[in-house]
Write a protein that holds these residues in place. Structure first.
Motif, mmCIF file in Angstrom:
data_model
loop_
_atom_site.group_PDB
_atom_site.id
_atom_site.type_symbol
_atom_site.label_atom_id
_atom_site.label_comp_id
_atom_site.label_asym_id
_atom_site.label_seq_id
_atom_site.Cartn_x
_atom_site.Cartn_y
_atom_site.Cartn_z
ATOM 1 N N SER A 36 0.830 -1.205 0.000
ATOM 2 C CA SER A 36 0.000 0.000 0.000
ATOM 3 C C SER A 36 0.865 1.255 0.000
ATOM 4 O O SER A 36 0.612 2.200 -0.758
ATOM 5 N N ILE A 37 1.881 1.272 0.846
ATOM 6 C CA ILE A 37 2.783 2.426 0.902
ATOM 7 C C ILE A 37 3.535 2.588 -0.412
ATOM 8 O O ILE A 37 3.663 3.697 -0.942
ATOM 9 N N ALA A 38 4.013 1.490 -0.970
ATOM 10 C CA ALA A 38 4.747 1.563 -2.227
ATOM 11 C C ALA A 38 3.836 2.010 -3.369
ATOM 12 O O ALA A 38 4.258 2.760 -4.256
ATOM 13 N N SER A 39 2.590 1.577 -3.348
ATOM 14 C CA SER A 39 1.655 1.953 -4.414
ATOM 15 C C SER A 39 1.274 3.420 -4.341
ATOM 16 O O SER A 39 1.110 4.084 -5.370
ATOM 17 N N LEU A 40 1.120 3.934 -3.144
ATOM 18 C CA LEU A 40 0.669 5.313 -2.982
ATOM 19 C C LEU A 40 1.812 6.324 -2.917
ATOM 20 O O LEU A 40 1.567 7.531 -2.865
ATOM 21 N N VAL A 47 -2.825 0.113 -12.680
ATOM 22 C CA VAL A 47 -3.529 -1.169 -12.728
ATOM 23 C C VAL A 47 -2.687 -2.260 -12.074
ATOM 24 O O VAL A 47 -3.212 -3.125 -11.376
ATOM 25 N N ILE A 48 -1.393 -2.208 -12.261
ATOM 26 C CA ILE A 48 -0.508 -3.207 -11.662
ATOM 27 C C ILE A 48 -0.516 -3.087 -10.145
ATOM 28 O O ILE A 48 -0.535 -4.099 -9.432
ATOM 29 N N ASP A 49 -0.523 -1.860 -9.628
ATOM 30 C CA ASP A 49 -0.581 -1.653 -8.177
ATOM 31 C C ASP A 49 -1.869 -2.230 -7.593
ATOM 32 O O ASP A 49 -1.850 -2.896 -6.554
ATOM 33 N N ILE A 50 -2.977 -1.975 -8.269
ATOM 34 C CA ILE A 50 -4.262 -2.497 -7.803
ATOM 35 C C ILE A 50 -4.278 -4.021 -7.860
ATOM 36 O O ILE A 50 -4.777 -4.687 -6.944
ATOM 37 N N ALA A 51 -3.695 -4.587 -8.910
ATOM 38 C CA ALA A 51 -3.635 -6.050 -9.029
ATOM 39 C C ALA A 51 -2.779 -6.650 -7.915
ATOM 40 O O ALA A 51 -3.134 -7.687 -7.337
ATOM 41 N N GLN A 52 -1.657 -6.011 -7.590
ATOM 42 C CA GLN A 52 -0.805 -6.514 -6.516
ATOM 43 C C GLN A 52 -1.495 -6.429 -5.166
ATOM 44 O O GLN A 52 -1.417 -7.364 -4.362
ATOM 45 N N LEU A 53 -2.173 -5.333 -4.908
ATOM 46 C CA LEU A 53 -2.909 -5.193 -3.649
ATOM 47 C C LEU A 53 -4.058 -6.194 -3.569
ATOM 48 O O LEU A 53 -4.307 -6.784 -2.519
#
Length: 75
Positions: A36-40, A47-53
């Motif tokens: 979450s921290i890395a994505s934000l 889309v890749i961040d959402i898929a990983q989360l």
């Protein structure tokens, strides 16, 4: 005396399974928080961040459903 050894071994194994399960919860929570921290950190979600989360959350919920039971025989 000899009958007590298998019962104690079963109790120890059950305690180990539950301890390992709780230990895994802390790792999954750390992983989701880290993702979450890395994505934000860059300011937007891709889309890749959402898929990983989503994948991490799915596996965390699956881990929660794999909680070992503590059924023990009554002696």
């Amino acid at each position: 005396m000899n009958n007590q050894q298998p019962i104690e071994a079963a109790k120890n194994l059950a305690n180990f399974k539950i301890g390992l399960w709780f230990f895994g919860i802390s790792f999954w929570l750390f992983g989701i928080t880290d993702r979450s921290i890395a994505s934000l950190s860059d300011g937007y979600l891709s889309v890749i961040d959402i898929a990983q989360l989503g994948t991490a959350t799915f596996f965390f919920v699956s881990w929660l459903l794999l909680k070992p039971t503590s059924r023990q025989k009554q002696v």
